[in-house]
Design an enzyme around this catalytic site. Structure first.
Site, PDB file in Angstrom:
ATOM      1  N   GLY A 231       0.634  -1.092   0.467  1.00  0.00           N
ATOM      2  CA  GLY A 231      -0.411  -0.024  -0.281  1.00  0.00           C
ATOM      3  C   GLY A 231       0.650   1.710   0.134  1.00  0.00           C
ATOM      4  O   GLY A 231       1.795   1.454   0.366  1.00  0.00           O
TER       5      GLY A 231
ATOM      6  N   ARG B 100       1.392  -4.948  -5.090  1.00  0.00           N
ATOM      7  CA  ARG B 100       0.922  -6.118  -4.317  1.00  0.00           C
ATOM      8  C   ARG B 100       1.682  -7.122  -5.123  1.00  0.00           C
ATOM      9  O   ARG B 100       1.401  -8.574  -4.868  1.00  0.00           O
ATOM     10  CB  ARG B 100      -0.311  -6.259  -3.983  1.00  0.00           C
ATOM     11  CG  ARG B 100      -0.384  -4.999  -2.539  1.00  0.00           C
ATOM     12  CD  ARG B 100      -1.879  -5.926  -1.906  1.00  0.00           C
ATOM     13  NE  ARG B 100      -2.121  -4.555  -1.152  1.00  0.00           N
ATOM     14  CZ  ARG B 100      -1.704  -3.827   0.363  1.00  0.00           C
ATOM     15  NH1 ARG B 100      -0.427  -4.067   0.369  1.00  0.00           N
ATOM     16  NH2 ARG B 100      -2.311  -1.947   0.189  1.00  0.00           N
TER      17      ARG B 100
ATOM     18  N   ASP C 151       5.373  -6.015   5.553  1.00  0.00           N
ATOM     19  CA  ASP C 151       5.581  -7.726   5.642  1.00  0.00           C
ATOM     20  C   ASP C 151       6.251  -8.632   4.030  1.00  0.00           C
ATOM     21  O   ASP C 151       6.964  -9.309   3.378  1.00  0.00           O
ATOM     22  CB  ASP C 151       5.196  -8.700   6.270  1.00  0.00           C
ATOM     23  CG  ASP C 151       3.647  -7.911   6.579  1.00  0.00           C
ATOM     24  OD1 ASP C 151       2.955  -7.799   5.430  1.00  0.00           O
ATOM     25  OD2 ASP C 151       2.665  -8.786   7.178  1.00  0.00           O
TER      26      ASP C 151
ATOM     27  N   THR D 220       4.611   1.102   6.730  1.00  0.00           N
ATOM     28  CA  THR D 220       3.575   0.679   6.857  1.00  0.00           C
ATOM     29  C   THR D 220       2.322   1.719   7.419  1.00  0.00           C
ATOM     30  O   THR D 220       3.288   1.904   8.348  1.00  0.00           O
ATOM     31  CB  THR D 220       3.103  -1.142   7.672  1.00  0.00           C
ATOM     32  OG1 THR D 220       1.403  -0.678   7.556  1.00  0.00           O
ATOM     33  CG2 THR D 220       4.002  -1.465   8.234  1.00  0.00           C
TER      34      THR D 220
ATOM     35  N   ASP E 134       0.421   1.035   9.378  1.00  0.00           N
ATOM     36  CA  ASP E 134      -0.475  -0.284  10.399  1.00  0.00           C
ATOM     37  C   ASP E 134       0.370  -0.131  11.687  1.00  0.00           C
ATOM     38  O   ASP E 134       0.326  -0.318  12.808  1.00  0.00           O
ATOM     39  CB  ASP E 134      -0.528  -1.600   9.674  1.00  0.00           C
ATOM     40  CG  ASP E 134      -0.961  -0.825   8.632  1.00  0.00           C
ATOM     41  OD1 ASP E 134      -2.043  -0.715   8.508  1.00  0.00           O
ATOM     42  OD2 ASP E 134      -1.425  -2.524   7.692  1.00  0.00           O
TER      43      ASP E 134
ATOM     44  N   ASP F 211       3.232  -1.813  12.801  1.00  0.00           N
ATOM     45  CA  ASP F 211       3.026  -3.932  13.230  1.00  0.00           C
ATOM     46  C   ASP F 211       3.996  -4.261  12.426  1.00  0.00           C
ATOM     47  O   ASP F 211       4.028  -5.934  12.276  1.00  0.00           O
ATOM     48  CB  ASP F 211       1.847  -3.954  12.488  1.00  0.00           C
ATOM     49  CG  ASP F 211       2.086  -4.557  10.518  1.00  0.00           C
ATOM     50  OD1 ASP F 211       2.558  -4.005  10.681  1.00  0.00           O
ATOM     51  OD2 ASP F 211       0.597  -5.670  10.402  1.00  0.00           O
TER      52      ASP F 211
ATOM     53  N   ARG G 249     -25.257  11.099  19.904  1.00  0.00           N
ATOM     54  CA  ARG G 249     -25.143   9.589  19.075  1.00  0.00           C
ATOM     55  C   ARG G 249     -24.209   9.080  19.554  1.00  0.00           C
ATOM     56  O   ARG G 249     -22.893   9.300  20.224  1.00  0.00           O
ATOM     57  CB  ARG G 249     -24.758  10.090  17.080  1.00  0.00           C
ATOM     58  CG  ARG G 249     -26.263  10.444  17.244  1.00  0.00           C
ATOM     59  CD  ARG G 249     -26.396  10.882  14.770  1.00  0.00           C
ATOM     60  NE  ARG G 249     -27.235  10.928  14.307  1.00  0.00           N
ATOM     61  CZ  ARG G 249     -27.511  11.970  13.009  1.00  0.00           C
ATOM     62  NH1 ARG G 249     -26.259  12.390  12.809  1.00  0.00           N
ATOM     63  NH2 ARG G 249     -28.549  11.507  12.697  1.00  0.00           N
TER      64      ARG G 249
ATOM     65  N   ARG H   1      -5.315  -3.941   9.475  1.00  0.00           N
ATOM     66  CA  ARG H   1      -4.980  -5.027   9.357  1.00  0.00           C
ATOM     67  C   ARG H   1      -5.253  -5.523  11.138  1.00  0.00           C
ATOM     68  O   ARG H   1      -5.992  -5.173  11.377  1.00  0.00           O
ATOM     69  CB  ARG H   1      -3.882  -4.978   8.256  1.00  0.00           C
ATOM     70  CG  ARG H   1      -4.642  -6.090   6.993  1.00  0.00           C
ATOM     71  CD  ARG H   1      -3.087  -5.973   6.145  1.00  0.00           C
ATOM     72  NE  ARG H   1      -2.872  -6.079   5.281  1.00  0.00           N
ATOM     73  CZ  ARG H   1      -3.692  -6.455   4.129  1.00  0.00           C
ATOM     74  NH1 ARG H   1      -4.712  -7.515   4.912  1.00  0.00           N
ATOM     75  NH2 ARG H   1      -4.116  -6.375   3.328  1.00  0.00           N
TER      76      ARG H   1
ATOM     77  N   HIS I 287      -9.549   4.646   3.232  1.00  0.00           N
ATOM     78  CA  HIS I 287      -7.772   5.551   2.354  1.00  0.00           C
ATOM     79  C   HIS I 287      -7.252   6.735   2.368  1.00  0.00           C
ATOM     80  O   HIS I 287      -6.542   7.051   1.992  1.00  0.00           O
ATOM     81  CB  HIS I 287      -8.153   4.921   1.012  1.00  0.00           C
ATOM     82  CG  HIS I 287      -7.952   3.102   0.387  1.00  0.00           C
ATOM     83  ND1 HIS I 287      -8.672   2.589   0.416  1.00  0.00           N
ATOM     84  CD2 HIS I 287      -6.637   2.593   0.302  1.00  0.00           C
ATOM     85  CE1 HIS I 287      -8.795   1.241   0.454  1.00  0.00           C
ATOM     86  NE2 HIS I 287      -6.975   1.273   0.327  1.00  0.00           N
TER      87      HIS I 287
ATOM     88  N   GLN J 242      -7.152   7.340   5.332  1.00  0.00           N
ATOM     89  CA  GLN J 242      -5.687   7.467   6.210  1.00  0.00           C
ATOM     90  C   GLN J 242      -4.288   7.562   5.702  1.00  0.00           C
ATOM     91  O   GLN J 242      -3.442   7.717   6.205  1.00  0.00           O
ATOM     92  CB  GLN J 242      -5.601   6.600   7.070  1.00  0.00           C
ATOM     93  CG  GLN J 242      -7.305   6.343   7.850  1.00  0.00           C
ATOM     94  CD  GLN J 242      -8.006   5.349   8.711  1.00  0.00           C
ATOM     95  OE1 GLN J 242      -7.486   4.887   9.439  1.00  0.00           O
ATOM     96  NE2 GLN J 242      -8.424   4.278   7.718  1.00  0.00           N
TER      97      GLN J 242
HETATM   98  O1  F6P Z   1      -1.197  -2.157   5.096  1.00  0.00           O
HETATM   99  C1  F6P Z   1      -1.792  -0.777   5.045  1.00  0.00           C
HETATM  100  C2  F6P Z   1      -3.368  -0.703   4.370  1.00  0.00           C
HETATM  101  O2  F6P Z   1      -3.684   0.514   4.300  1.00  0.00           O
HETATM  102  C3  F6P Z   1      -4.121  -1.945   5.991  1.00  0.00           C
HETATM  103  O3  F6P Z   1      -4.663  -1.111   6.372  1.00  0.00           O
HETATM  104  C4  F6P Z   1      -4.833  -2.323   5.318  1.00  0.00           C
HETATM  105  O4  F6P Z   1      -5.881  -2.835   5.032  1.00  0.00           O
HETATM  106  C5  F6P Z   1      -4.598  -2.178   3.263  1.00  0.00           C
HETATM  107  O5  F6P Z   1      -3.493  -1.724   3.231  1.00  0.00           O
HETATM  108  C6  F6P Z   1      -5.435  -1.721   2.747  1.00  0.00           C
HETATM  109  O6  F6P Z   1      -5.501  -2.362   1.242  1.00  0.00           O
HETATM  110  P1  F6P Z   1      -5.882  -1.639  -0.519  1.00  0.00           P
HETATM  111  O7  F6P Z   1      -4.858  -0.058  -0.512  1.00  0.00           O
HETATM  112  O8  F6P Z   1      -5.003  -2.686  -0.841  1.00  0.00           O
HETATM  113  O9  F6P Z   1      -7.143  -1.477  -0.195  1.00  0.00           O
END
Ligand code: F6P
Length: 344
Positions: free
Chosen positions: A6, A67, A99, A121, A123, A125, A158, A167, A274, A276
């Protein structure tokens, strides 16, 4: 150099950092477009001072990404990559990725291909490094979103459910949840009972707090058996990518529905998606990415192949890539315990 997986704020800062540090020492750079796909297809871009000028604050990656897995379907990825390196006159590879991308780098190194990895990443992680660049940017974006969602939560009484990326790790959810003052944070590391979540919201409302913010990580799952058949179903297609990952997302929709049904409170879900990963990196990520780029070139120049650059404390270090990536870095339970103090 190549960027895989990503896109992530700070990728361009790594590229610029490596190129600037390397050119000064007499190295030249070839960029492969779209990750390992570009390596296999000889799809290259010369990386020079000119082609990397002005990219420090730019999100995404000037190289493009994918990917693609050179070892997919039993292919001899090592032979293909070696041949591509020969054709492009490349002595060593610097893959920048998570990874999956770096998993390919580990396999290449095991076969003797000169490679130094840069972890990336949003994430956060990846093992071996305290932080990956892109994470702080994602946390800031989510925090800003939570701040804005508070307005609607308060005005309408609310429950606002905010679904975030990450992930199988709850780093983004927990950091942004703490920063944004979330009333509940659901993470993959702690499967949740939706009934308990609802009881918590009811208790909170009973104390006069008529609105709530619930942050849920896309990988969070209900404890088995706590949602009836079909209730916890999350449907985002059945396809997996070349590394076998399913597409996550949708648990926020389940929560929105269940919170409304079980508590009677109005609920709304916002799936940040996305957004984010988009836009300019925050200063921390620009600095970390720049340091990673410079360090990767130094590792290559020193012939320390199989290394991955990493942040430990405030220092940039080199680690054996295979060992660093052996286990994912899941959420620190102490951090989650700190977040919990503020629930309700
Ligand atoms: O690993 C980064 C990430 O943004 C994850 O948080 C998310 O699950 C995934 O990639 C989304 O992937 P794609 O851009 O292929 O939808």
């Amino acid at each position: 150099m190549l960027t895989g997986g990503g896109d992530c704020p700070g990728l361009n800062a790594v590229i610029r950092g490596a190129v600037r540090a390397g050119l000064a020492e007499g190295h030249t750079f070839v960029g492969f477009r779209h990750g390992w796909a570009g390596v296999l297809a000889d799809n290259t871009l010369e990386l020079t001072l000119d082609s990397t000028i002005g990219i420090l604050p730019r999100g995404g990656t000037i190289l493009g990404t994918s990917r693609t897995n050179p070892y997919a379907d039993g292919a001899d990825g090592t032979a293909a990559v070696r041949a591509a390196m020969r054709r492009s006159g490349v002595d060593a590879l610097i893959p920048i990725g998570g990874d999956d991308t770096l998993g390919v780098a580990v396999a290449l190194h095991a076969d003797g291909v000169p490679v130094v990895g840069v972890p990336k990443t949003i994430d956060n992680d990846l093992g071996g490094t305290d932080f990956t660049f892109g994470f702080q940017t994602a946390v800031q974006i989510v925090t800003d979103a939570i701040d804005r969602l508070h307005t609607t939560a308060e005005s309408h009484d609310r429950v606002m459910v905010v679904e975030v990326m990450g992930r199988n790790a709850g780093w983004i959810a927990t950091y942004a949840g703490i920063a944004g003052g979330a009333d509940a944070i659901l993470v993959p590391e702690r499967p949740f009972d939706v009934e308990e979540v609802c009881e918590h919201l009811v208790r909170r409302h009973g104390r006069g707090r008529k609105f709530s913010i619930v942050v849920v990580a896309e990988g969070a799952t209900p404890i088995e058996g706590t949602l009836a058949e079909g209730e916890g179903q999350i449907t985002r297609g059945t396809s997996t990518d070349a590394f076998g990952h399913a597409r996550l997302g949708g648990i926020g929709v389940v929560l929105e529905r269940e919170v409304e049904r079980r508590t009677g409170y109005e609920a709304r879900v916002t799936i940040l998606g996305h957004v984010q990963r988009g836009g300019t990196p925050v200063a921390f990520d620009r600095v970390l990415a720049t340091r990673f780029g410079v360090a990767a070139v130094r590792a290559v120049a020193g012939g320390r192949f199989g290394a991955m650059v990493a942040l430990q404390g405030t220092a940039i270090v080199e680690l054996p890539m295979a060992a660093a990536l052996a286990e994912p870095k899941l959420l620190d339970p102490e951090l989650y315990a700190t977040a919990e103090i503020f629930f309700g």
